[in-house]
Design a protein around this motif. Structure first.
Motif, PDB file in Angstrom:
ATOM      1  N   ILE A 182       0.873  -1.319  -0.018  1.00  0.00           N
ATOM      2  CA  ILE A 182       0.063   0.085  -0.041  1.00  0.00           C
ATOM      3  C   ILE A 182       0.942   1.371  -0.159  1.00  0.00           C
ATOM      4  N   ILE A 183       1.968   1.275   0.890  1.00  0.00           N
ATOM      5  CA  ILE A 183       2.710   2.575   0.881  1.00  0.00           C
ATOM      6  C   ILE A 183       3.475   2.668  -0.351  1.00  0.00           C
ATOM      7  N   ALA A 184       3.738   1.683  -1.121  1.00  0.00           N
ATOM      8  CA  ALA A 184       4.390   1.829  -2.282  1.00  0.00           C
ATOM      9  C   ALA A 184       3.662   2.461  -3.400  1.00  0.00           C
ATOM     10  N   GLU A 185       2.434   2.126  -3.207  1.00  0.00           N
ATOM     11  CA  GLU A 185       1.499   2.952  -4.110  1.00  0.00           C
ATOM     12  C   GLU A 185       1.375   4.551  -3.973  1.00  0.00           C
ATOM     13  N   TRP A 186       1.564   5.077  -2.585  1.00  0.00           N
ATOM     14  CA  TRP A 186       1.698   6.178  -2.235  1.00  0.00           C
ATOM     15  C   TRP A 186       2.863   7.066  -2.746  1.00  0.00           C
ATOM     16  N   LYS A 187       3.987   6.303  -2.622  1.00  0.00           N
ATOM     17  CA  LYS A 187       5.189   6.875  -2.950  1.00  0.00           C
ATOM     18  C   LYS A 187       5.629   8.337  -2.120  1.00  0.00           C
ATOM     19  N   PRO A 188       5.407   8.102  -0.752  1.00  0.00           N
ATOM     20  CA  PRO A 188       5.939   9.310  -0.039  1.00  0.00           C
ATOM     21  C   PRO A 188       7.204   9.502  -0.014  1.00  0.00           C
ATOM     22  N   ALA A 189       7.571  10.903   0.077  1.00  0.00           N
ATOM     23  CA  ALA A 189       8.819  11.294   0.379  1.00  0.00           C
ATOM     24  C   ALA A 189       9.401  11.429   1.714  1.00  0.00           C
ATOM     25  N   ARG A 190       8.464  11.614   2.763  1.00  0.00           N
ATOM     26  CA  ARG A 190       8.565  11.488   4.284  1.00  0.00           C
ATOM     27  C   ARG A 190       7.422  10.678   4.608  1.00  0.00           C
ATOM     28  N   LEU A 191       7.936   9.831   5.709  1.00  0.00           N
ATOM     29  CA  LEU A 191       6.920   9.176   6.259  1.00  0.00           C
ATOM     30  C   LEU A 191       7.387   9.020   7.928  1.00  0.00           C
ATOM     31  N   ILE A 192       6.290   9.116   8.558  1.00  0.00           N
ATOM     32  CA  ILE A 192       6.564   8.858  10.067  1.00  0.00           C
ATOM     33  C   ILE A 192       5.561   7.710  10.495  1.00  0.00           C
ATOM     34  N   ASP A 193       6.557   6.744  11.462  1.00  0.00           N
ATOM     35  CA  ASP A 193       5.878   5.531  11.881  1.00  0.00           C
ATOM     36  C   ASP A 193       5.706   5.715  13.141  1.00  0.00           C
ATOM     37  N   ILE A 194       4.429   6.058  13.818  1.00  0.00           N
ATOM     38  CA  ILE A 194       4.165   6.622  15.248  1.00  0.00           C
ATOM     39  C   ILE A 194       3.975   5.109  15.842  1.00  0.00           C
ATOM     40  N   ALA A 195       4.282   5.168  17.249  1.00  0.00           N
ATOM     41  CA  ALA A 195       4.372   3.913  18.270  1.00  0.00           C
ATOM     42  C   ALA A 195       5.113   3.023  17.465  1.00  0.00           C
ATOM     43  N   THR A 196       6.066   3.460  17.132  1.00  0.00           N
ATOM     44  CA  THR A 196       7.180   2.447  16.306  1.00  0.00           C
ATOM     45  C   THR A 196       7.679   1.229  17.113  1.00  0.00           C
ATOM     46  N   GLY A 197       7.618   1.557  18.305  1.00  0.00           N
ATOM     47  CA  GLY A 197       8.034   0.393  19.320  1.00  0.00           C
ATOM     48  C   GLY A 197       9.588  -0.023  18.908  1.00  0.00           C
ATOM     49  N   THR A 198       9.840  -1.145  18.640  1.00  0.00           N
ATOM     50  CA  THR A 198      11.126  -1.739  18.115  1.00  0.00           C
ATOM     51  C   THR A 198      11.469  -1.685  16.702  1.00  0.00           C
ATOM     52  N   GLY A 199      10.664  -1.156  16.177  1.00  0.00           N
ATOM     53  CA  GLY A 199      10.841  -0.395  14.815  1.00  0.00           C
ATOM     54  C   GLY A 199      10.375  -1.346  13.521  1.00  0.00           C
ATOM     55  N   ASP A 200       9.528  -2.379  13.739  1.00  0.00           N
ATOM     56  CA  ASP A 200       9.524  -3.333  12.929  1.00  0.00           C
ATOM     57  C   ASP A 200       9.054  -2.882  11.517  1.00  0.00           C
ATOM     58  N   LEU A 201       7.656  -1.936  11.639  1.00  0.00           N
ATOM     59  CA  LEU A 201       7.361  -1.386  10.390  1.00  0.00           C
ATOM     60  C   LEU A 201       8.292  -0.510   9.696  1.00  0.00           C
ATOM     61  N   ALA A 202       8.821   0.594  10.647  1.00  0.00           N
ATOM     62  CA  ALA A 202       9.748   1.560   9.991  1.00  0.00           C
ATOM     63  C   ALA A 202      11.004   0.834   9.444  1.00  0.00           C
ATOM     64  N   LEU A 203      11.537  -0.214   9.950  1.00  0.00           N
ATOM     65  CA  LEU A 203      12.638  -0.877   9.320  1.00  0.00           C
ATOM     66  C   LEU A 203      12.293  -1.440   8.003  1.00  0.00           C
ATOM     67  N   ALA A 204      10.973  -1.887   8.125  1.00  0.00           N
ATOM     68  CA  ALA A 204      10.549  -2.785   6.757  1.00  0.00           C
ATOM     69  C   ALA A 204      10.574  -1.664   5.877  1.00  0.00           C
ATOM     70  N   VAL A 205       9.898  -0.502   5.988  1.00  0.00           N
ATOM     71  CA  VAL A 205       9.846   0.908   5.152  1.00  0.00           C
ATOM     72  C   VAL A 205      11.015   0.914   4.692  1.00  0.00           C
ATOM     73  N   SER A 206      11.984   1.391   5.553  1.00  0.00           N
ATOM     74  CA  SER A 206      13.499   1.932   5.192  1.00  0.00           C
ATOM     75  C   SER A 206      14.071   0.883   4.176  1.00  0.00           C
ATOM     76  N   ARG A 207      13.936  -0.415   4.481  1.00  0.00           N
ATOM     77  CA  ARG A 207      14.608  -1.251   3.690  1.00  0.00           C
ATOM     78  C   ARG A 207      14.204  -1.457   2.164  1.00  0.00           C
ATOM     79  N   ALA A 208      12.961  -1.548   2.199  1.00  0.00           N
ATOM     80  CA  ALA A 208      11.982  -1.715   0.874  1.00  0.00           C
ATOM     81  C   ALA A 208      12.383  -0.544   0.235  1.00  0.00           C
ATOM     82  N   PHE A 209      12.239   0.798   0.677  1.00  0.00           N
ATOM     83  CA  PHE A 209      12.052   1.876   0.109  1.00  0.00           C
ATOM     84  C   PHE A 209      13.161   3.205   0.612  1.00  0.00           C
TER      85      PHE A 209
END
Length: 223
Positions: free
Chosen positions: A40-67
């Motif tokens: 879904i994020i790939a379709e949006w093509k954001p330049a800046r993304l904030i991962d709120i309540a990131t915790g141990t960073g699972d989703l934020a890291l996945a986004v960073s590595r994929a994009f």
């Protein structure tokens, strides 16, 4: 609504084993759910993304590595969780209360929150704060647990309240941190109810996507 002090103490106590616990307790399906979020994020093509309540960073890291072209910031109010996220490679983190983010208006193209909104003291206030920091036309993605309907509801409810806390206790050494989980999932708005909440907070283009028979859901909206 969850008590912030209790949530902070609970997550601080399990930070070091949180990633392992998530993968085991979900039987690895949390990885599939994050992969769906990435599509879904790939379709949006954001330049800046904030991962709120990131915790141990699972989703934020996945986004960073994929994009790698996306500028990703992870925020959380629990420092021990952020410390783990840093060690795992999340470069930009900010210790902050999700209901009062120290960030300018309209400063992000996309915001994500995975398994975090349900733990916040005021869902509506949090969603309005997320909308404040999104630019007009920016996107929000919420990934969280939900309750399935039909014949699967009863066995899933038994798992949530009777089995999961015991398993979590063995993995993390603190099963008490998971005792409130079942009640929080049952109380969390889901499906159309969550979409209506998003609309009350000023979002448009809301969608609801049940995952794995409805035990989790992805919600998206436009600011």
């Amino acid at each position: 609504m969850p008590d912030p002090a209790y949530v902070h103490a609970a997550f601080s106590s399990i930070a070091e084993r949180y990633v392992t616990a998530n993968h085991v307790l979900s039987l690895g399906t949390d990885l599939l759910w994050r992969d769906r979020a990435l599509k879904i994020i790939a379709e949006w093509k954001p330049a800046r993304l904030i991962d709120i309540a990131t915790g141990t960073g699972d989703l934020a890291l996945a986004v960073s590595r994929a994009f790698p072209e996306i500028d990703v910031l992870g925020t959380d109010f629990c420092r021990p969780m952020l410390d783990v996220a840093r060690r795992r490679g999340l470069e930009k983190v900010l210790e902050a209360d999700a209901l009062h983010l120290p960030l300018p208006d309209a400063s992000f193209d996309a915001a994500t929150v995975a398994f975090g909104l349900r733990n916040m003291a005021d869902y509506e206030a949090a969603l309005r704060e997320f909308r404040r920091i999104l630019r007009p036309g920016g996107h929000l993605l919420v990934l969280d647990f939900s309750m399935p309907e039909g014949w699967t509801a009863a066995p899933y409810r038994f798992y949530l309240h009777c089995i999961l806390p015991k398993m979590a206790g063995l993995i993390t050494g603190n099963g008490g941190a998971y005792h409130y989980l079942g009640d929080s999932i049952e109380a969390f708005p889901r499906g159309e109810a969550f979409c209506r909440l998003l609309q009350r907070c000023g979002y448009g283009m809301t969608t609801s996507l049940p995952l794995t028979g409805g035990i989790a859901s992805i919600y998206t909206a436009e600011a």
